[in-house]
Design a protein around this motif. Structure first.
Motif, mmCIF file in Angstrom:
data_model
loop_
_atom_site.group_PDB
_atom_site.id
_atom_site.type_symbol
_atom_site.label_atom_id
_atom_site.label_comp_id
_atom_site.label_asym_id
_atom_site.label_seq_id
_atom_site.Cartn_x
_atom_site.Cartn_y
_atom_site.Cartn_z
ATOM 1 N N ALA A 1 0.821 -1.213 0.000
ATOM 2 C CA ALA A 1 0.000 0.000 0.000
ATOM 3 C C ALA A 1 0.855 1.263 0.000
ATOM 4 C CB ALA A 1 -0.950 -0.003 1.184
ATOM 5 N N ALA A 2 1.910 1.282 0.813
ATOM 6 C CA ALA A 2 2.802 2.451 0.861
ATOM 7 C C ALA A 2 4.234 1.976 1.075
ATOM 8 C CB ALA A 2 2.395 3.400 1.979
ATOM 9 N N GLU A 3 5.165 2.654 0.393
ATOM 10 C CA GLU A 3 6.586 2.332 0.500
ATOM 11 C C GLU A 3 7.337 3.581 0.937
ATOM 12 O OE1 GLU A 3 8.064 0.246 -3.069
ATOM 13 O OE2 GLU A 3 5.954 0.171 -3.686
ATOM 14 N N PHE A 4 8.268 3.406 1.869
ATOM 15 C CA PHE A 4 9.041 4.515 2.411
ATOM 16 C C PHE A 4 10.534 4.275 2.205
ATOM 17 C CE2 PHE A 4 5.181 4.011 4.832
ATOM 18 C CZ PHE A 4 4.714 5.301 5.012
ATOM 19 N N HIS A 5 11.215 5.257 1.697
ATOM 20 C CA HIS A 5 12.682 5.264 1.633
ATOM 21 C C HIS A 5 13.094 6.576 2.297
ATOM 22 C CE1 HIS A 5 16.803 4.916 0.259
ATOM 23 N NE2 HIS A 5 16.706 6.161 -0.159
ATOM 24 N N ILE A 6 13.637 6.481 3.512
ATOM 25 C CA ILE A 6 13.963 7.658 4.315
ATOM 26 C C ILE A 6 15.457 7.645 4.620
ATOM 27 C CG2 ILE A 6 13.470 8.925 6.456
ATOM 28 C CD1 ILE A 6 10.961 8.577 4.745
ATOM 29 N N VAL A 7 16.116 8.783 4.409
ATOM 30 C CA VAL A 7 17.532 8.938 4.726
ATOM 31 C C VAL A 7 17.654 10.064 5.750
ATOM 32 C CG1 VAL A 7 19.842 9.453 3.848
ATOM 33 C CG2 VAL A 7 18.209 8.185 2.420
ATOM 34 N N ASP B 1 14.232 1.632 4.728
ATOM 35 C CA ASP B 1 13.351 1.209 3.652
ATOM 36 C C ASP B 1 12.319 0.268 4.241
ATOM 37 O OD1 ASP B 1 16.269 1.322 1.910
ATOM 38 O OD2 ASP B 1 14.516 2.376 1.125
ATOM 39 N N VAL B 2 11.062 0.709 4.308
ATOM 40 C CA VAL B 2 10.001 -0.087 4.903
ATOM 41 C C VAL B 2 8.734 0.050 4.059
ATOM 42 C CG1 VAL B 2 10.908 0.023 7.264
ATOM 43 C CG2 VAL B 2 9.338 1.799 6.457
ATOM 44 N N THR B 3 7.814 -0.895 4.246
ATOM 45 C CA THR B 3 6.520 -0.859 3.569
ATOM 46 C C THR B 3 5.422 -1.074 4.600
ATOM 47 O OG1 THR B 3 6.542 -3.234 3.122
ATOM 48 C CG2 THR B 3 7.485 -1.801 1.434
ATOM 49 N N THR B 4 4.212 -0.725 4.203
ATOM 50 C CA THR B 4 3.057 -0.964 5.057
ATOM 51 C C THR B 4 1.892 -1.430 4.201
ATOM 52 O OG1 THR B 4 1.538 -0.014 6.702
ATOM 53 C CG2 THR B 4 2.314 1.459 4.972
ATOM 54 N N ALA B 5 1.003 -2.218 4.788
ATOM 55 C CA ALA B 5 -0.195 -2.675 4.095
ATOM 56 C C ALA B 5 -1.338 -1.674 4.237
ATOM 57 C CB ALA B 5 -0.625 -4.034 4.645
#
Length: 161
Positions: A31-37, A48-52
């Motif tokens: 549902a959503a993908e995160f790439h945070i630095v 790097d994480v994802t969520t449903a």
């Protein structure tokens, strides 16, 4: 590119919803993908994480919200991400919160929401796509104490409120 400016105080962006909600889907099945630095401070890193859980988009207010809540003991080193964009403003307003996990957890906060924002923080965001086909937000931001929080949030699924 939509730019965000500094803000004088801390807080949470306005939100809202309507009784009817609809959902769109596209992308990789996440549902959503995160790439945070995160650069600087006591808990720098790349996450790097994802969520449903789908992103939310308020049609009437043009506000996007999404987030990630992880296991505070997980090996990702990341406990929470909160992300909000007010696309009704030009420049768009951005709120990003990243909290590392563990006993030495640290929170990085950027908010350009005025007057509630995080003092001295700033950022820019580029929005590609929309609530119907999926949206990607690429942002560069800086906390009030000078730590950089940059990344990409990809909304593959969106609930329209």
């Amino acid at each position: 590119m939509l730019a965000c400016g500094s803000s004088p105080s801390a807080g949470t962006p306005p939100g809202g919803s309507s009784p009817a909600a609809s959902q769109s889907a596209s992308g990789s099945g996440k549902a959503a993908e995160f790439h945070i630095v995160v650069s600087g401070g006591p808990a720098p890193g790349t996450f790097d994480v994802t969520t449903a859980t789908p992103c939310q988009y308020s049609v009437s207010q043009k506000i996007w919200n999404t987030g990630y809540a992880g296991d505070i003991t997980a090996a990702t080193g990341l406990a929470v991400i909160s992300f909000s964009i007010d696309a009704s403003k030009n420049p768009a307003l951005i709120t990003v919160g990243v909290m590392s996990n563990g006993t030495n957890g640290y929170q990085y906060t950027v908010s350009t929401i005025v007057p509630e924002g995080a003092p001295g923080s700033s950022g820019t965001v580029t929005i590609q796509g929309d609530a119907n086909s999926g949206a990607t937000f690429t942002f560069q931001s800086k906390t009030g104490d000078g730590h950089e929080v940059d990344g990409t949030v990809k909304c593959n699924q969106t609930t329209k409120l």
